[in-house]
Motif scaffolding. Structure first.
Motif, PDB file in Angstrom:
ATOM      1  N   VAL A   1       0.932  -1.269   0.161  1.00 42.21           N
ATOM      2  CA  VAL A   1      -0.004  -0.143  -0.023  1.00 42.21           C
ATOM      3  C   VAL A   1       0.953   1.302  -0.300  1.00 42.21           C
ATOM      4  CG1 VAL A   1      -1.852   1.411   1.285  1.00 42.21           C
ATOM      5  CG2 VAL A   1      -1.518  -1.311   1.316  1.00 42.21           C
ATOM      6  N   THR A   2       1.992   1.190   0.527  1.00 42.92           N
ATOM      7  CA  THR A   2       2.857   2.373   0.914  1.00 42.92           C
ATOM      8  C   THR A   2       3.438   2.561  -0.507  1.00 42.92           C
ATOM      9  OG1 THR A   2       3.236   1.733   3.165  1.00 42.92           O
ATOM     10  CG2 THR A   2       4.650   3.315   1.989  1.00 42.92           C
ATOM     11  N   VAL A   3       3.888   1.558  -1.271  1.00 43.43           N
ATOM     12  CA  VAL A   3       4.494   2.004  -2.511  1.00 43.43           C
ATOM     13  C   VAL A   3       3.664   2.137  -3.295  1.00 43.43           C
ATOM     14  CG1 VAL A   3       5.424   0.378  -4.528  1.00 43.43           C
ATOM     15  CG2 VAL A   3       6.400  -0.077  -2.432  1.00 43.43           C
ATOM     16  N   LEU A   4       2.420   1.682  -3.297  1.00 41.36           N
ATOM     17  CA  LEU A   4       1.194   2.271  -4.383  1.00 41.36           C
ATOM     18  C   LEU A   4       1.215   3.942  -4.146  1.00 41.36           C
ATOM     19  CD1 LEU A   4      -0.753   1.624  -6.647  1.00 41.36           C
ATOM     20  CD2 LEU A   4      -2.420   1.358  -4.476  1.00 41.36           C
ATOM     21  N   PHE A   5       1.162   4.249  -2.911  1.00 36.47           N
ATOM     22  CA  PHE A   5       1.025   5.728  -2.634  1.00 36.47           C
ATOM     23  C   PHE A   5       1.951   6.553  -3.252  1.00 36.47           C
ATOM     24  CE2 PHE A   5       1.306   9.569  -0.021  1.00 36.47           C
ATOM     25  CZ  PHE A   5       0.064   9.906  -0.203  1.00 36.47           C
ATOM     26  N   TYR A   6       3.296   5.896  -3.025  1.00 35.64           N
ATOM     27  CA  TYR A   6       4.614   6.558  -3.590  1.00 35.64           C
ATOM     28  C   TYR A   6       4.448   6.845  -5.100  1.00 35.64           C
ATOM     29  CZ  TYR A   6       6.516   6.757   1.117  1.00 35.64           C
ATOM     30  OH  TYR A   6       6.533   7.136   2.467  1.00 35.64           O
ATOM     31  N   ILE A   7       3.909   5.647  -5.920  1.00 34.72           N
ATOM     32  CA  ILE A   7       3.992   5.683  -7.211  1.00 34.72           C
ATOM     33  C   ILE A   7       3.237   6.909  -7.743  1.00 34.72           C
ATOM     34  CG2 ILE A   7       2.783   4.264  -9.148  1.00 34.72           C
ATOM     35  CD1 ILE A   7       3.631   1.908  -7.985  1.00 34.72           C
ATOM     36  N   PHE A   8       2.074   7.248  -7.040  1.00 37.35           N
ATOM     37  CA  PHE A   8       1.172   8.370  -7.484  1.00 37.35           C
ATOM     38  C   PHE A   8       2.206   9.706  -7.271  1.00 37.35           C
ATOM     39  CE2 PHE A   8      -2.165   5.367  -6.639  1.00 37.35           C
ATOM     40  CZ  PHE A   8      -2.991   5.321  -7.845  1.00 37.35           C
ATOM     41  N   ILE A   9       2.870   9.703  -6.127  1.00 37.28           N
ATOM     42  CA  ILE A   9       3.483  10.859  -6.010  1.00 37.28           C
ATOM     43  C   ILE A   9       4.816  10.899  -7.202  1.00 37.28           C
ATOM     44  CG2 ILE A   9       5.261  12.100  -4.170  1.00 37.28           C
ATOM     45  CD1 ILE A   9       3.562  10.717  -2.117  1.00 37.28           C
ATOM     46  N   ALA A  10       5.330   9.857  -7.367  1.00 38.62           N
ATOM     47  CA  ALA A  10       6.307   9.842  -8.415  1.00 38.62           C
ATOM     48  C   ALA A  10       5.730  10.321  -9.837  1.00 38.62           C
ATOM     49  CB  ALA A  10       6.923   8.571  -8.482  1.00 38.62           C
ATOM     50  N   ILE A  11       4.526   9.953 -10.135  1.00 39.70           N
ATOM     51  CA  ILE A  11       4.009  10.350 -11.352  1.00 39.70           C
ATOM     52  C   ILE A  11       3.608  12.058 -11.617  1.00 39.70           C
ATOM     53  CG2 ILE A  11       1.823  10.234 -12.851  1.00 39.70           C
ATOM     54  CD1 ILE A  11       1.626   7.477 -11.637  1.00 39.70           C
ATOM     55  N   ILE A  12       3.399  12.391 -10.097  1.00 39.60           N
ATOM     56  CA  ILE A  12       3.282  13.893  -9.994  1.00 39.60           C
ATOM     57  C   ILE A  12       4.401  14.567 -10.237  1.00 39.60           C
ATOM     58  CG2 ILE A  12       2.590  15.894  -8.670  1.00 39.60           C
ATOM     59  CD1 ILE A  12       0.389  13.846  -7.334  1.00 39.60           C
ATOM     60  N   LEU A  13       5.564  14.042  -9.597  1.00 40.18           N
ATOM     61  CA  LEU A  13       6.905  14.855  -9.551  1.00 40.18           C
ATOM     62  C   LEU A  13       7.360  14.672 -10.911  1.00 40.18           C
ATOM     63  CD1 LEU A  13       8.469  13.636  -6.357  1.00 40.18           C
ATOM     64  CD2 LEU A  13       7.456  15.859  -6.881  1.00 40.18           C
ATOM     65  N   HIS A  14       7.179  13.461 -11.867  1.00 35.92           N
ATOM     66  CA  HIS A  14       7.562  13.294 -13.089  1.00 35.92           C
ATOM     67  C   HIS A  14       7.065  14.375 -14.185  1.00 35.92           C
ATOM     68  CE1 HIS A  14       8.737  10.510 -16.162  1.00 35.92           C
ATOM     69  NE2 HIS A  14       8.218  11.303 -17.023  1.00 35.92           N
ATOM     70  N   ALA A  15       5.724  14.598 -13.808  1.00 39.39           N
ATOM     71  CA  ALA A  15       4.994  15.563 -14.722  1.00 39.39           C
ATOM     72  C   ALA A  15       5.457  17.051 -14.454  1.00 39.39           C
ATOM     73  CB  ALA A  15       3.528  15.647 -14.406  1.00 39.39           C
ATOM     74  N   VAL A  16       5.854  17.404 -13.063  1.00 39.01           N
ATOM     75  CA  VAL A  16       6.407  18.556 -12.658  1.00 39.01           C
ATOM     76  C   VAL A  16       7.885  18.927 -13.690  1.00 39.01           C
ATOM     77  CG1 VAL A  16       7.233  20.086 -11.051  1.00 39.01           C
ATOM     78  CG2 VAL A  16       5.070  18.964 -10.569  1.00 39.01           C
ATOM     79  N   VAL A  17       8.767  17.930 -13.398  1.00 39.12           N
ATOM     80  CA  VAL A  17      10.000  17.882 -14.203  1.00 39.12           C
ATOM     81  C   VAL A  17       9.655  18.221 -15.661  1.00 39.12           C
ATOM     82  CG1 VAL A  17      12.147  16.944 -14.467  1.00 39.12           C
ATOM     83  CG2 VAL A  17      11.176  16.807 -12.506  1.00 39.12           C
ATOM     84  N   GLN A  18       9.004  17.260 -16.095  1.00 37.79           N
ATOM     85  CA  GLN A  18       8.526  17.496 -17.553  1.00 37.79           C
ATOM     86  C   GLN A  18       8.008  18.618 -18.161  1.00 37.79           C
ATOM     87  OE1 GLN A  18       9.298  14.922 -19.571  1.00 37.79           O
ATOM     88  NE2 GLN A  18       9.017  16.282 -21.376  1.00 37.79           N
ATOM     89  N   GLU A  19       7.076  19.392 -17.442  1.00 36.16           N
ATOM     90  CA  GLU A  19       6.726  20.494 -17.777  1.00 36.16           C
ATOM     91  C   GLU A  19       7.230  21.773 -17.680  1.00 36.16           C
ATOM     92  OE1 GLU A  19       2.414  23.034 -17.191  1.00 36.16           O
ATOM     93  OE2 GLU A  19       2.477  21.063 -15.993  1.00 36.16           O
ATOM     94  N   TYR A  20       7.887  22.037 -16.485  1.00 35.86           N
ATOM     95  CA  TYR A  20       8.633  23.103 -15.804  1.00 35.86           C
ATOM     96  C   TYR A  20      10.286  23.166 -16.263  1.00 35.86           C
ATOM     97  CZ  TYR A  20       4.470  24.195 -13.256  1.00 35.86           C
ATOM     98  OH  TYR A  20       3.148  24.299 -12.979  1.00 35.86           O
ATOM     99  N   ILE A  21      10.863  22.079 -16.661  1.00 36.02           N
ATOM    100  CA  ILE A  21      12.090  22.086 -16.924  1.00 36.02           C
ATOM    101  C   ILE A  21      12.259  21.445 -18.359  1.00 36.02           C
ATOM    102  CG2 ILE A  21      14.393  21.307 -16.220  1.00 36.02           C
ATOM    103  CD1 ILE A  21      13.267  20.971 -13.346  1.00 36.02           C
ATOM    104  N   LEU A  22      11.844  20.351 -18.860  1.00 35.22           N
ATOM    105  CA  LEU A  22      12.569  19.447 -19.745  1.00 35.22           C
ATOM    106  C   LEU A  22      11.809  20.261 -20.979  1.00 35.22           C
ATOM    107  CD1 LEU A  22      12.607  15.752 -18.788  1.00 35.22           C
ATOM    108  CD2 LEU A  22      14.363  17.644 -18.743  1.00 35.22           C
ATOM    109  N   ASP A  23      10.504  20.532 -20.811  1.00 32.05           N
ATOM    110  CA  ASP A  23       9.714  21.061 -22.059  1.00 32.05           C
ATOM    111  C   ASP A  23      10.409  22.423 -22.647  1.00 32.05           C
ATOM    112  OD1 ASP A  23       8.205  18.728 -22.336  1.00 32.05           O
ATOM    113  OD2 ASP A  23       6.420  19.575 -21.227  1.00 32.05           O
ATOM    114  N   LYS A  24      10.524  23.243 -21.776  1.00 34.54           N
ATOM    115  CA  LYS A  24      11.223  24.626 -21.768  1.00 34.54           C
ATOM    116  C   LYS A  24      12.606  24.350 -22.413  1.00 34.54           C
ATOM    117  CE  LYS A  24       8.583  26.746 -18.331  1.00 34.54           C
ATOM    118  NZ  LYS A  24       8.484  27.758 -17.137  1.00 34.54           N
ATOM    119  N   ILE A  25      13.433  23.507 -22.023  1.00 31.87           N
ATOM    120  CA  ILE A  25      14.583  23.294 -22.702  1.00 31.87           C
ATOM    121  C   ILE A  25      14.661  22.729 -24.042  1.00 31.87           C
ATOM    122  CG2 ILE A  25      16.997  22.120 -22.525  1.00 31.87           C
ATOM    123  CD1 ILE A  25      16.393  22.310 -19.524  1.00 31.87           C
TER     124      ILE A  25
END
Length: 346
Positions: free
Chosen positions: A113-137
């Motif tokens: 259950v703990t790993v499942l919860f962290y999976i959703f957090i990892a997806i959110i952080l992945h999207a933040v890095v993609q949108e605010y850093i990688l896409d702009k570069i």
């Protein structure tokens, strides 16, 4: 009956217009008044739209920095909730020590259950890095579709490997695994883990599990999916094996060496996308790659081939977490020696 026409209005000739005078025309389009001013050359200015009026095409948006700040605050809040959830919901054991009772943790079904919860957090952080850093570069580099996919892959892995190297190095130093290498195999099995060690392993498993649905979210090309699936599954097998077989100490040191090499490789790859003539970092990575593989090979043979092989508890006892048998040591030994987890293709 005869019809007589009324008095005719005097005919007035149109006044001559000086050359270059502006000509104003009113256009009514979908209940929106636009003024178009054209000069004698036929050039037109952009239509003027009142801000906030009925003619607005897009709703008002928050400034980018406010949107970024709110996203980061939400991620930090979820990380704090996850940390509280792990401390209260994980399997806990109280161990007596010279300083009194200390709280340690061991793996159990609640970890799923703990790993499942962290999976959703990892997806959110992945999207933040993609949108605010990688896409702009990537927009500034004007990459092709093939290079754009590899750029996003390396960009995400650079952020992950850098944070993991710093975190893993902190854990290894504070737990004293570097100053005392014999602790990697002494007192095996290492059933009870400090909180930071357990937290690190669960986050690692959550990240590599989240990479599986990201293949669909990122619309990875079909030609790239088998290669990425291969190294994702290899990471999961090795990390889960070290965690479940109670070799967490050895696994931390091996991950530190592996992630250091991977961080340098993907950094060199990003620099190559920005400047194709820049290959200095690839040369540095090749040298570091050979050194780290030598350390991994030596450490695996020392810990598994000599350390665990000379211990007295040579038995297979899953209830006590003891997997120190010849059949269990051989796969772990060869797995440690063949740590070429990632397929380095440019």
């Amino acid at each position: 009956m005869t019809l007589t026409a009324g008095p005719s209005l005097p005919h007035t000739a149109p006044r001559p217009r000086p050359a270059g005078a502006p000509q104003i025309s009113c256009l009514l389009q979908t209940q929106e008044v636009r003024l178009q001013v054209s000069d004698g050359l036929g050039r037109a200015s952009a239509p003027s739209i009142l801000p906030g009026g009925r003619g607005s095409r897009s709703p008002p948006r928050l400034p980018s920095y406010l949107s970024y700040l709110s996203t980061m605050l939400a991620c930090l809040q979820q990380l704090w909730v996850a940390e509280r959830f792990l401390r209260r919901g994980a399997d806990v054991a109280l161990l007596a020590s010279a300083d009194g009772e200390t709280v340690h943790y061991h793996y159990g079904p609640k970890d799923l259950v703990t790993v499942l919860f962290y999976i959703f957090i990892a997806i959110i952080l992945h999207a933040v890095v993609q949108e605010y850093i990688l896409d702009k570069i990537s927009k500034r580099l004007h990459l092709s579709k093939v290079k754009h996919s590899k750029f996003n892959e390396s960009g995400q892995l650079v952020v992950f490997h850098l944070s993991s190297v710093i975190w893993c190095f902190y854990v290894v130093v504070t737990e004293g695994y570097l100053t005392n290498p014999r602790s990697l195999w002494e007192d095996y099995p290492h059933v009870y883990l400090p909180f930071q060690v357990k937290f690190f392993y669960l986050c690692q498993l959550a990240y590599w599990l989240h990479a599986l649905p990201e293949l669909y979210f990122q619309k990875v090309r079909k030609e790239e999916i088998p290669r990425q699936l291969q190294y994702i599954c290899l990471y999961l097998v090795h990390i889960a094996g070290a965690y479940l077989l109670n070799l967490s100490r050895l696994g931390l040191v091996l991950l530190l060496l592996q992630y250091s090499t991977e961080f340098l490789f993907h950094t060199a790859r990003l620099c190559h996308f920005a400047d194709e003539n820049n290959e200095k970092l690839f040369n540095a990575w090749a040298a570091v790659f050979g050194v780290t593989r030598l350390f991994i090979l030596t450490l695996a043979v020392l810990a598994i081939g000599f350390g665990l092989a000379r211990m007295e508890n040579q038995a297979f006892d899953p209830e006590k977490g003891n997997f120190n048998t010849l059949l269990c040591r051989l796969p772990r030994k060869w797995g440690g020696e063949s740590r070429e987890w990632n397929l380095h293709t440019d």
